[in-house]
Design a protein around this motif. Structure first.
Motif, short mmCIF file in Angstrom:
data_model
loop_
_atom_site.label_atom_id
_atom_site.label_comp_id
_atom_site.label_asym_id
_atom_site.label_seq_id
_atom_site.Cartn_x
_atom_site.Cartn_y
_atom_site.Cartn_z
N ARG A 20 0.83 -1.20 0.00
CA ARG A 20 0.00 0.00 0.00
C ARG A 20 0.87 1.26 0.00
N ARG A 21 0.50 2.19 -0.85
CA ARG A 21 1.23 3.44 -0.93
C ARG A 21 0.24 4.59 -1.15
N ARG A 22 0.72 5.80 -0.93
CA ARG A 22 -0.05 6.99 -1.25
C ARG A 22 0.41 7.52 -2.59
N GLY A 23 -0.53 7.98 -3.38
CA GLY A 23 -0.19 8.53 -4.68
C GLY A 23 0.60 9.83 -4.55
N LEU A 24 1.16 10.27 -5.66
CA LEU A 24 1.91 11.53 -5.69
C LEU A 24 1.38 12.42 -6.81
N MET A 25 1.70 13.69 -6.71
CA MET A 25 1.36 14.67 -7.75
C MET A 25 2.64 15.02 -8.50
N LEU A 26 2.72 14.61 -9.76
CA LEU A 26 3.88 14.92 -10.60
C LEU A 26 3.55 16.13 -11.45
N VAL A 27 4.24 17.24 -11.20
CA VAL A 27 4.02 18.48 -11.93
C VAL A 27 5.10 18.66 -12.98
N LEU A 28 4.68 18.90 -14.20
CA LEU A 28 5.60 19.30 -15.27
C LEU A 28 5.28 20.73 -15.66
#
Length: 225
Positions: A20-28
């Motif tokens: 189980r993991r938490r998602g991330l926000m990848l900003v370009l």
């Protein structure tokens, strides 16, 4: 040997189930024409574990754009109501139009362990850093030169001459914010730039703090020892 980096699995236990993991926000972010949209499309096509964060905008659709897929095209009145109700994680005026990220779709995705990809400018990135700083991974895409940036803008032939001139005038200010980002990729060659961003995503997914399921996984192994 085939390139399997795009299909590398997340950490899994002995049964093959993902930990189980938490998602991330990848900003370009980048000046218009530097390549962030091309890199975004490549990541989305290759990686089923990341989805595009669909922004709202008050501008009209461009040829080929679809409501709900490229943007949610809304009125000025609807946009300002969302701002007043704190329904946007970030919002900004870019040129003559407004843009913003709906809060609920992102927070639900992160909780479910899904990653979200953002194609936004430095203003929106700063607001995301204020809203959800621990979930944010910031990548700035630079062109190899201003001459190449202008060539790319003219080659794509989507905008009239006055819009190209405005985008070039704005590029210098946008590039001045490069130091506010976690990673910087110079897009000299698009396949290499895509590979670098993919490597960043893989490494960030494996950060200990993004994997809350690791504690239970390690404790279970210790009990078996």
């Amino acid at each position: 040997m085939p390139d399997t980096s795009a299909s590398l699995p997340l950490n899994v236990d002995h049964t093959g189930r993902p930990i189980r993991r938490r998602g991330l926000m990848l900003v370009l972010s980048s000046p218009s024409g530097a390549g962030k949209s091309t890199i975004s499309r490549a990541l989305l096509a290759e990686d089923p574990d990341i989805s595009l964060s669909v922004s709202v905008t008050t501008r009209s659709p461009r040829p080929g754009e679809r409501d709900g897929t490229d943007y949610y095209f809304i009125s000025d009145e609807h946009y300002h109501a969302m701002v007043d109700q704190d329904d946007l994680l970030e919002h900004a005026r870019v040129f003559d139009h407004y843009y913003g990220t709906p809060r609920r779709q992102v927070e639900d995705a992160l909780t479910a362990g899904r990653d979200m990809l953002f194609d936004i400018d430095w203003q929106g990135t700063q607001q995301l850093a204020d809203s959800l700083p621990r979930d944010l991974v910031r990548v700035f895409i630079l062109p190899p030169s201003t001459a190449e940036l202008e060539r790319r803008l003219r080659t794509r032939a989507q905008d009239p001459e006055e819009v190209v001139a405005r985008r070039m005038a704005k590029a210098s200010d946008e590039m001045s914010h490069w130091a506010e980002y976690d990673y910087v990729v110079v897009n000299t060659e698009i396949d290499a730039a895509i590979a670098r961003v993919r490597a960043i995503l893989t490494a960030e997914r494996l950060r200990r703090e993004r994997q809350p399921g690791l504690a239970a996984f390690v404790n279970a192994m210790r009990e078996e020892a």
